[in-house]
Write a protein that holds these residues in place. Sequence first.
Motif, PDB file in Angstrom:
ATOM      1  N   UNK A 263       0.860  -1.349   0.011  1.00  0.00           N
ATOM      2  CA  UNK A 263       0.091   0.012   0.050  1.00  0.00           C
ATOM      3  C   UNK A 263       0.826   1.137  -0.061  1.00  0.00           C
ATOM      4  N   UNK A 264       1.698   1.173   0.970  1.00  0.00           N
ATOM      5  CA  UNK A 264       2.898   2.435   0.791  1.00  0.00           C
ATOM      6  C   UNK A 264       3.548   2.505  -0.330  1.00  0.00           C
ATOM      7  N   UNK A 265       4.027   1.416  -1.000  1.00  0.00           N
ATOM      8  CA  UNK A 265       4.515   1.605  -2.313  1.00  0.00           C
ATOM      9  C   UNK A 265       3.635   2.053  -3.328  1.00  0.00           C
ATOM     10  N   UNK A 266       2.527   1.406  -3.488  1.00  0.00           N
ATOM     11  CA  UNK A 266       1.658   2.130  -4.706  1.00  0.00           C
ATOM     12  C   UNK A 266       1.451   3.486  -4.402  1.00  0.00           C
ATOM     13  N   UNK A 267       1.012   4.118  -2.986  1.00  0.00           N
ATOM     14  CA  UNK A 267       0.842   5.366  -2.994  1.00  0.00           C
ATOM     15  C   UNK A 267       2.194   6.265  -3.340  1.00  0.00           C
ATOM     16  N   UNK A 268       3.415   5.948  -3.138  1.00  0.00           N
ATOM     17  CA  UNK A 268       4.397   6.647  -3.444  1.00  0.00           C
ATOM     18  C   UNK A 268       4.877   6.363  -5.026  1.00  0.00           C
ATOM     19  N   UNK A 269       4.347   5.517  -5.663  1.00  0.00           N
ATOM     20  CA  UNK A 269       4.251   5.434  -7.077  1.00  0.00           C
ATOM     21  C   UNK A 269       3.376   6.302  -7.803  1.00  0.00           C
ATOM     22  N   UNK A 270       2.408   6.380  -7.243  1.00  0.00           N
ATOM     23  CA  UNK A 270       1.107   7.071  -7.564  1.00  0.00           C
ATOM     24  C   UNK A 270       1.496   8.765  -7.560  1.00  0.00           C
ATOM     25  N   UNK A 271       2.194   8.942  -6.605  1.00  0.00           N
ATOM     26  CA  UNK A 271       2.513  10.339  -6.295  1.00  0.00           C
ATOM     27  C   UNK A 271       3.704  10.846  -7.270  1.00  0.00           C
ATOM     28  N   UNK A 272       4.481   9.780  -7.775  1.00  0.00           N
ATOM     29  CA  UNK A 272       5.602  10.151  -8.742  1.00  0.00           C
ATOM     30  C   UNK A 272       4.976  10.149 -10.141  1.00  0.00           C
ATOM     31  N   UNK A 273       3.943   9.315 -10.179  1.00  0.00           N
ATOM     32  CA  UNK A 273       3.267   9.515 -11.779  1.00  0.00           C
ATOM     33  C   UNK A 273       2.511  10.782 -11.810  1.00  0.00           C
ATOM     34  N   UNK A 274       1.963  11.454 -10.880  1.00  0.00           N
ATOM     35  CA  UNK A 274       1.394  12.686 -11.053  1.00  0.00           C
ATOM     36  C   UNK A 274       2.607  13.711 -11.137  1.00  0.00           C
ATOM     37  N   UNK A 275       3.611  13.563 -10.437  1.00  0.00           N
ATOM     38  CA  UNK A 275       4.735  14.467 -10.623  1.00  0.00           C
ATOM     39  C   UNK A 275       5.290  14.485 -12.032  1.00  0.00           C
ATOM     40  N   UNK A 276       5.352  13.374 -12.680  1.00  0.00           N
ATOM     41  CA  UNK A 276       5.916  13.019 -13.865  1.00  0.00           C
ATOM     42  C   UNK A 276       5.100  13.511 -14.990  1.00  0.00           C
ATOM     43  N   UNK A 277       3.563  13.553 -14.769  1.00  0.00           N
ATOM     44  CA  UNK A 277       2.659  13.994 -15.564  1.00  0.00           C
ATOM     45  C   UNK A 277       2.858  15.441 -15.694  1.00  0.00           C
TER      46      UNK A 277
END
Length: 330
Positions: free
Chosen positions: A149-163
Amino acid sequence: MEIHVLGGLVVQLSSGTLQLGTPKQRTVLAMLATHPGQLVTVAELVDELWPEEPPRSAVPNVRTYAANLRRNFETVDAAAGVLVRQANGYRLRVERDQVDIHCFETEYRQARALFDEGLLDRAAEVLERAVGRWRGPMLAGVPLGPVLAARTAAAEDERLQATELLADAWVRTGREERAVPVLRELLALHPLRESAHLLLMRALHQRGDRAGAVAAYESARAALRRELGIEPAAELRLLRRAIDHADETSRADVAAPRQRRSTSGNAGAPRAEGARVGGGGWLPRPVTDFVGRDGAIERLLAETARVEASTSVVHVIDGMAGSGKPKPEN
């Protein structure tokens, strides 16, 4: 072999996709895939599968799930020996670039470095590839424990930053038309991201859509008031005022157009502002503001707004000749 976690969990082989089995077996594989080449202990897997109260059969159950996965891998020659058991856990013997989340993270870091170096076209190219790896929410359909859960939350935040970084690169290189729909889609799912609202306002204003930029500000303001009870950040407010100022300046220019010197050499013609060139024409008058430095201006104004009213603010702009510093007036 490729392992996809950016979306549902999929193991892609040259002959097709691997059967992964029950939901808990998928959780075991997800833990191993997000730690490629590393030992994941049985105790860690138990904590991920049963974070509250593991059953007495937790350890043998974990070993059963892992054994089933290992048999599935061994049914395919190319995947035999990929999942190995060690004394106190399991290891997935794959390279990091065989798992899409690690490819995304590497590309995002590369793109940020390119962006910081001013290589915006190359940064956008890498970011398009990185963002394009996402087929949906990370590990969609897989039961998540605390680590995943923590890993997916961090990855989603990076996805938004990359976008957002991709949209910023597009705006800075004059491709607002590509940035606007991407930002609108992002904000439909994440309406409280002020950085995305700011980018959307910039993109709309830059392409000449003042009404759209103002509407984007009002949408941001409404969402922040409704959900958090706060006003937009200083950068959003400053950009909103800058849009109004630009509109007022444009109306003033239309109402009182500048006169230009005739090239006929008529001595009675009004003299235009600017420097004389050659024997006849005159250059346009000097610009009264920075040009092409929107990001720098926004940062300076934001820093100024944060200082107490009783304090004087001084900003120093340095750079070699021709770098774009303002010319002091006499």
